[in-house]
Every structure is written in structure tokens, then in C-alpha cells.
Design a protein around this motif. Structure first.
Motif, short mmCIF file in Angstrom:
data_model
loop_
_atom_site.label_atom_id
_atom_site.label_comp_id
_atom_site.label_asym_id
_atom_site.label_seq_id
_atom_site.Cartn_x
_atom_site.Cartn_y
_atom_site.Cartn_z
N TYR A 1 -4.68 -4.92 5.79
CA TYR A 1 -4.99 -5.01 4.91
C TYR A 1 -4.99 -3.92 4.12
CZ TYR A 1 -4.62 -9.86 6.91
OH TYR A 1 -4.16 -11.02 7.35
N PHE A 2 -5.89 -4.21 2.64
CA PHE A 2 -5.93 -2.64 1.64
C PHE A 2 -6.58 -3.75 0.41
CE2 PHE A 2 -2.54 -0.55 4.66
CZ PHE A 2 -3.42 0.03 5.27
N PHE A 3 -7.24 -2.80 0.29
CA PHE A 3 -7.31 -3.54 -1.67
C PHE A 3 -6.75 -2.16 -2.51
CE2 PHE A 3 -10.60 -6.02 0.52
CZ PHE A 3 -10.23 -7.25 -0.33
N GLU A 4 -6.40 -2.81 -3.89
CA GLU A 4 -5.43 -1.78 -4.78
C GLU A 4 -6.29 -1.08 -5.36
OE1 GLU A 4 -1.93 -2.11 -8.73
OE2 GLU A 4 -2.97 -3.30 -7.53
N ASP A 5 -7.89 -1.31 -6.08
CA ASP A 5 -8.33 -0.41 -6.69
C ASP A 5 -8.75 0.31 -6.08
OD1 ASP A 5 -9.68 -2.98 -5.80
OD2 ASP A 5 -11.48 -2.82 -6.04
N GLU A 6 -8.92 0.08 -4.45
CA GLU A 6 -10.01 1.33 -3.95
C GLU A 6 -8.59 2.53 -2.93
OE1 GLU A 6 -11.39 -1.07 -0.31
OE2 GLU A 6 -13.02 -1.35 -0.59
N ALA B 1 0.87 -1.20 0.10
CA ALA B 1 0.19 -0.07 0.21
C ALA B 1 0.75 1.39 0.05
CB ALA B 1 -0.91 0.25 1.25
N CYS B 2 2.06 1.14 0.42
CA CYS B 2 2.99 2.21 0.82
C CYS B 2 3.51 2.43 -1.01
CB CYS B 2 3.80 2.04 1.94
SG CYS B 2 3.31 2.24 3.35
N ARG B 3 4.15 1.70 -1.51
CA ARG B 3 4.64 1.44 -2.65
C ARG B 3 3.81 1.97 -3.57
NH1 ARG B 3 4.21 -0.69 -7.54
NH2 ARG B 3 3.14 -1.81 -6.77
N ILE B 4 2.40 1.73 -3.36
CA ILE B 4 1.10 2.21 -4.26
C ILE B 4 0.80 3.94 -4.10
CG2 ILE B 4 -1.50 2.36 -5.18
CD1 ILE B 4 -0.70 -1.86 -4.28
N LEU C 1 -6.73 3.42 -5.21
CA LEU C 1 -6.59 3.91 -6.56
C LEU C 1 -7.85 4.98 -6.38
CD1 LEU C 1 -5.60 1.49 -9.31
CD2 LEU C 1 -3.69 3.05 -7.75
N GLU C 2 -8.77 4.35 -6.55
CA GLU C 2 -10.20 5.16 -6.04
C GLU C 2 -10.13 6.73 -5.27
OE1 GLU C 2 -14.96 4.91 -5.41
OE2 GLU C 2 -13.46 3.18 -5.66
N TRP C 3 -9.14 5.98 -3.82
CA TRP C 3 -9.08 6.80 -3.16
C TRP C 3 -7.62 8.23 -3.29
CZ3 TRP C 3 -4.70 7.93 -0.18
CH2 TRP C 3 -4.34 8.62 1.30
N ILE C 4 -7.13 7.66 -3.80
CA ILE C 4 -6.46 8.81 -5.18
C ILE C 4 -6.79 9.91 -5.42
CG2 ILE C 4 -3.60 9.30 -6.23
CD1 ILE C 4 -3.15 6.27 -4.73
N THR C 5 -8.04 8.96 -6.86
CA THR C 5 -8.19 9.74 -7.60
C THR C 5 -9.14 11.26 -6.87
OG1 THR C 5 -9.82 8.48 -7.84
CG2 THR C 5 -8.45 8.11 -9.39
N LYS C 6 -10.23 10.52 -5.69
CA LYS C 6 -11.03 11.44 -5.29
C LYS C 6 -10.10 12.52 -4.48
CE LYS C 6 -14.45 8.20 -3.84
NZ LYS C 6 -14.87 7.54 -2.68
N GLY C 7 -9.06 13.09 -4.60
CA GLY C 7 -8.23 13.76 -3.81
C GLY C 7 -7.33 14.79 -4.51
N LYS C 8 -8.20 14.65 -5.79
CA LYS C 8 -8.09 15.48 -6.65
C LYS C 8 -8.17 16.94 -6.48
CE LYS C 8 -8.53 16.61 -12.18
NZ LYS C 8 -8.85 18.38 -11.80
N LYS C 9 -6.13 17.64 -7.34
CA LYS C 9 -6.81 19.18 -6.77
C LYS C 9 -7.72 19.74 -8.25
CE LYS C 9 -4.90 19.66 -3.01
NZ LYS C 9 -5.46 20.41 -1.59
N LYS C 10 -8.33 21.15 -8.08
CA LYS C 10 -8.96 21.77 -9.05
C LYS C 10 -7.46 22.30 -9.68
CE LYS C 10 -13.64 21.77 -7.57
NZ LYS C 10 -14.38 22.77 -7.48
N THR C 11 -7.69 22.94 -11.01
CA THR C 11 -6.23 23.83 -11.52
C THR C 11 -7.38 24.41 -11.43
OG1 THR C 11 -7.82 22.94 -13.82
CG2 THR C 11 -5.85 21.75 -13.45
N LEU C 12 -6.38 25.78 -12.08
CA LEU C 12 -6.82 27.38 -11.98
C LEU C 12 -8.05 27.51 -12.68
CD1 LEU C 12 -3.34 29.25 -11.57
CD2 LEU C 12 -5.47 29.20 -9.40
N GLN C 13 -7.77 26.99 -13.79
CA GLN C 13 -8.81 27.44 -14.72
C GLN C 13 -10.32 26.73 -14.12
OE1 GLN C 13 -7.41 25.06 -18.67
NE2 GLN C 13 -7.27 27.27 -19.58
#
Length: 125
Positions: free
Chosen positions: A79-84, A49-52, A86-98
Motif C-alpha cells: 500500500y501507498f499514500f498519495e501525499d507520501e 501508485a504507478c499512475r501517480i 508526491l513528497e517523495w517525487i519532490t525530494k528528487g528535484k534536480k537542480k537547474t544549471l543556474q
């Protein structure tokens, strides 16, 4: 056609019936897609999980303790699941200035229309 209706006189009709039944079965078999095989979700340990997610172990433990990251605990193991992850990472997307600017413009236009509408209502009173 009933099974008991087959006789020497009905043989051509029976064969034609069987041919049409086989053609229909063949069509159904050819049309049917192979069902996708669901991938097994294999749990991973904290090192993977740390590596991912690219974080150190203490950081991941802190995220787990604060319940900010999706995880599962069985006994003393986490324990972790890789797909979860990756989804957690994408939910934390920062908005661009545009994106921020376009949202601000949309909100400004909405509020502007609302204020103008209220102003016109007050003038009519």
C-alpha cells in the motif's frame, strides 16, 4: 455574582450580569474558527501508485524492494499514500544549471576567503 444573591432589589444587577456573560460567550463563539477537518489518508494500491508517479509496475516493485519509495506492506499486499508519493517525487528535484552555478560561486567565495586568510596567517609567522 452568586446565584443565591438574586433578589428583587438585585434583579437589575443580575440581568446586567447575565447580559455581559452572554455577550462574552457570543464573542467567544463568533471568534472561534471552525476546526479544519483532517482529511482521511486512504491507502492506494500499486496500480494507482504507478499512475501517480508515472512508473511501470516492475519499476515500482524494484523501488519497494530497494526501499527507495515509501510504502506499507500488510501480508502480500503493498500500500501507498498519495501525499507520501508526491513528497517523495519532490525530494528528487534536480537542480537547474543556474542553481548549480550560484552554489559554486558561493562555495568558491567561501573557499577563496579561507585560503586568503590562511595565506595571510602564514605570512605573519
Amino acid at each position: 455574582m452568586e446565584v443565591n444573591d438574586i433578589s428583587f432589589e438585585n434583579l437589575p444587577r443580575a440581568v446586567a450580569h447575565l447580559v455581559s456573560e452572554i455577550a462574552e460567550i457570543k464573542f467567544l463563539v463568533e471568534r472561534k474558527e471552525i476546526p479544519p477537518i483532517p482529511q482521511k489518508r486512504i491507502p492506494i494500491d500499486i496500480v494507482e501508485a504507478c499512475r501517480i508517479i508515472g512508473k511501470a509496475k516492475p519499476t515500482v516493485y524494484t523501488l519497494v524492494r530497494k526501499r527507495l519509495i515509501p510504502c506499507y506492506k500488510n501480508g502480500k499486499k503493498i500500500y501507498f499514500f498519495e501525499d507520501e508519493l508526491l513528497e517523495w517525487i519532490t525530494k528528487g528535484k534536480k537542480k537547474t544549471l543556474q542553481e548549480i552555478q550560484s552554489e559554486a560561486e558561493v562555495n568558491f567565495k567561501k573557499n577563496c576567503k579561507k585560503v586568503v586568510g590562511e595565506f595571510n596567517q602564514n605570512l605573519q609567522k
